[in-house]
Design an enzyme around this catalytic site. Structure first.
Site, mmCIF file in Angstrom:
data_model
loop_
_atom_site.group_PDB
_atom_site.id
_atom_site.type_symbol
_atom_site.label_atom_id
_atom_site.label_comp_id
_atom_site.label_asym_id
_atom_site.label_seq_id
_atom_site.Cartn_x
_atom_site.Cartn_y
_atom_site.Cartn_z
ATOM 1 N N LEU A 1 51.504 -8.902 -72.304
ATOM 2 C CA LEU A 1 52.635 -8.138 -72.827
ATOM 3 C C LEU A 1 53.519 -9.018 -73.702
ATOM 4 O O LEU A 1 53.858 -10.154 -73.322
ATOM 5 C CB LEU A 1 53.487 -7.562 -71.684
ATOM 6 N N ASP A 2 53.883 -8.499 -74.852
ATOM 7 C CA ASP A 2 54.914 -9.133 -75.667
ATOM 8 C C ASP A 2 56.247 -8.974 -74.934
ATOM 9 O O ASP A 2 56.404 -8.050 -74.129
ATOM 10 C CB ASP A 2 54.949 -8.451 -77.035
ATOM 11 N N LYS A 3 57.191 -9.854 -75.207
ATOM 12 C CA LYS A 3 58.483 -9.780 -74.511
ATOM 13 C C LYS A 3 59.470 -8.866 -75.230
ATOM 14 O O LYS A 3 59.852 -7.810 -74.729
ATOM 15 C CB LYS A 3 59.099 -11.175 -74.350
#
Length: 693
Positions: free
Chosen positions: A388-390
């Site tokens: 997951l990207d932040k």
């Protein structure tokens, strides 16, 4: 063309043909959209006609009312055929066994077959001439054979029941295929638009140009996408984003076609034409997805191509071998073989997969999840790790003031906040904007304002000079005492960016800004873990901030300070070990989304939903939709195999009854019709359950 078997026949003829670029089937409407080179069009229609299908070129898909009217006419014709077939049966049972009555009965039976089965014969004989043994070929041979051996009442009834079952199946499939198309009806055909003279008039939404000012009253639906220019209201956006709670709208907020204005009157500026609204593009995306067959569907289609000829060979063996080897009467053996052909009809098997997949796609779209193909819906269940990207995915993507600390005893805390707000309000930096937005009250007059690149801002307020800067600037000013250093370090370890307000006399206060996590993120991560999926955060942010955010939501592993190419390298490594998903929201994530086993784009209803890199689009940026997609995938896969096992199980039971028992053609056609309807309705359960396991 009214069943997946016939779709498969046409697909087999046209796929790979010279000049053919795209095929999109709509079974309920009996239409096929073909993208082909103009010079190949005559060859395309000729190929379709050679398979026994009449063709009509349309400039646009037929209207739903026209489709329903055609189905009603066909239903009346088949009911009439059923009545005539029943009459033939009664004549056979009640009239004397004379040649005259036999001829009358045969004529009535032939009329019933003509009313219900001419299309079946045409397609079946065409398939036989091409060496194909499809469903229509099986039924044609079975009915003709039954008529020849003297079972003409049964032949008439079987053909009438079979054709009626095909129509019922088509209308059942219609429910699944129209589940999303029904969304189109959510957009009103007309809109109240402002005219050049300032008056308001009702006009066709299709004629409204971008930039037009429109008005929507409480309780009405938006006909087009736009941006609110005046008024405040709550809008039900569930039809587009899947959000169950109405969203507050004020000037500057986007609104979408098909959503419902609940409370106040709103005026908005039209931003999209009717063919380009988010709702229209949702429907288009799902229509494209329906054209892509899932792995199980491809398996079933391949299996049916082997299964049908194999059963035909078995039926021939039953007709020939027992009379030669077991002294069965020839008519008895031939009758059993014909029953086998009816039982062998693969319709229940073949229809089970597209109905289930389309129902799953529709259930997902209703929840604001756009799946670009049945393959992705089916494969999502295999995911074992999700990266997951932040920013914008786990977090809101916009910094907010989360903590303040006053360090001066000589200046009032409220006054310190107003000074900080006054300086921050003059800056365009996201951190300064967050500080200004997080402090209430009016800003003070600032003189001699200036920005120091990479440090902060400064200015004079009431004759006193102040700076609002970062950690480094305070160090350079020699004002970073041990106490200030310790406080700032503690804030930074929590993933916060600290702005320091100082005067010439010393530090007055600390203002910590952070990109806060979305409310749904923690629950989403917990649900992924419950599904046995490991989570990894991939971010370009610093290690401390990344670990702080990961700890808040419960992410298993953190990889920070990554460039886009670094993220891609990590994803490639994960995919090499096991099925891995990637969830991102921006251009920088595109390479990773494309490389992942399944890419989830946090698209948002306000962005262009046609992000090519992603396989699945989450319309409302709610991370909980990711585990929900996995659950839907598991349920879809389970129903797919329930249907396959059920359809084949019915065949096996009736095969045994036909060969060793007393199964009749009536029983065979009822078993086939019942199996077909049961697998259709089982697949449609996904629409009712919303996909949750």
């Amino acid at each position: 063309m009214d069943c997946p078997v016939e779709e498969g026949q046409i697909r087999q003829i046209l796929e790979g043909a010279a000049g053919v670029k795209l095929l999109q089937f709509d079974l309920p409407a009996r239409t096929l959209r073909v993208e082909a080179d103009p010079q190949q069009w005559a060859a395309v229609t000729e190929k379709i006609q050679s398979a026994g299908f009449a063709t009509e070129t349309l400039s646009a898909p037929p209207a739903a009312a026209d489709v329903q009217k055609a189905q009603r006419v066909e239903l009346y014709r088949l009911i009439a055929a059923l009545v005539v077939a029943a009459t033939a049966e009664l004549l056979h049972l009640l009239t004397p066994e004379t040649s005259v009555w036999r001829m009358v009965g045969m004529a009535v039976a032939a009329l019933a077959i003509a009313l219900s089965g001419l299309g079946v014969f045409q397609k079946g004989l065409s398939a036989l001439l091409r060496g194909q043994l499809g469903i229509n070929a099986l039924m044609s041979v079975a009915v003709i054979g039954a008529f020849v051996i003297g079972q003409w009442p049964e032949a008439a009834m079987v053909m009438a029941l079979y054709s009626l079952a095909e129509l019922i199946e088509a209308r059942s499939v219609d429910r699944a295929r129209n589940a999303i198309a029904q969304l189109l009806a959510l957009s009103p055909p007309q809109i109240e638009a402002r005219q050049a003279d300032g008056s308001w008039q009702i006009q066709d939404a299709k004629t409204v140009a971008v930039g037009t000012l429109a008005r929507v009253k409480p309780g009405e639906r938006f006909a087009l996408d736009g941006v609110v220019t005046s008024g405040q209201s709550a809008v039900d956006q569930s039809s587009v984003t899947g959000e169950s709670i109405p969203v507050d709208k004020a000037p500057g907020d986007p609104v979408f076609a098909g959503t419902i204005n609940q409370s106040g009157s709103l005026e908005f500026e039209v931003s999209k034409r009717s063919t380009d609204t988010v709702l229209a593009r949702i429907i288009h995306a799902v229509e494209q997805a329906q054209g892509q067959r899932a792995p199980t569907q491809r398996f079933v289609d391949s299996f049916a191509r082997i299964y049908t000829p194999a059963v035909f060979v078995l039926a021939v063996a039953v007709a020939v071998l027992p009379p030669l080897m077991l002294d069965w009467p020839w008519l008895t053996a031939i009758y059993k073989a014909l029953v086998l052909l009816v039982i062998a009809c693969p319709c229940a098997l073949v229809i089970s997969t597209p109905v289930t997949v389309v129902s799953g796609l529709s259930a997902a779209a209703r929840r604001g999840i756009l799946v670009k193909g049945g393959a992705y819906l089916e494969e999502a269940r295999k995911l074992r790790v999700v990266a997951l990207d932040k920013t914008g995915t786990i977090t809101a993507g916009t910094p907010q003031l989360v903590q303040t600390r006053m360090l001066s005893t000589s200046t009032d805390a409220r006054q310190i906040e107003r000074i900080a707000k006054s300086l921050a309000a003059r800056s365009d930096h996201p951190v300064s904007k967050a500080v200004a937005a997080g402090i209430d009250g009016e800003a003070l007059e600032v003189d001699n304002f200036a920005a120091e690149l990479g440090r902060g801002v400064k200015g004079d307020i009431a004759g006193q000079s102040y700076v609002l800067g970062n950690h480094r600037w305070i160090h350079e000013r020699g004002q970073c005492s041990a106490e200030v250093e310790a406080l700032m370090l503690a804030m930074e370890e929590q993933g916060q960016t600290v702005s320091v307000l100082a005067s010439a006399q010393g530090v007055l206060g600390l203002f910590a800004v952070a990109d806060t996590t979305k409310e749904s993120s923690k629950q989403a991560i917990a649900e992924l873990k419950a599904l046995g999926i490991r989570t990894v955060m991939l971010t370009g942010d610093n290690e401390a901030t990344a670990r702080a955010i990961a700890a808040q939501v419960g992410i298993d592993e953190v990889k920070a300070n990554l460039l886009p190419e670094d993220k891609l390298q990590v994803i490639n490594g994960l995919v090499a070990q096991q099925p891995a998903g990637m969830v991102g929201d921006g251009v920088n994530d595109s390479p990773s989304l494309a490389a992942a086993s399944i890419g989830f784009s946090m698209g948002g209803a306000g962005t262009d939903i046609a992000k090519e890199a992603a396989d699945i689009l989450i319309m409302n940026d709610d991370l909980r939709r990711v585990p929900e997609t996995v659950q839907l995938s598991k349920r879809t896969y389970a129903i797919l195999w329930q249907n396959i096992i059920f359809a084949l199980g019915i065949k096996v039971v009736f095969f045994a009854l036909a060969v060793f028992g007393n199964a009749s053609m009536w029983m065979a056609v009822f078993a086939d019709m019942g199996a077909s309807l049961l697998v259709v309705f089982n697949g449609l359960r996904l629409l009712r359950g919303g996909g949750k396991a």
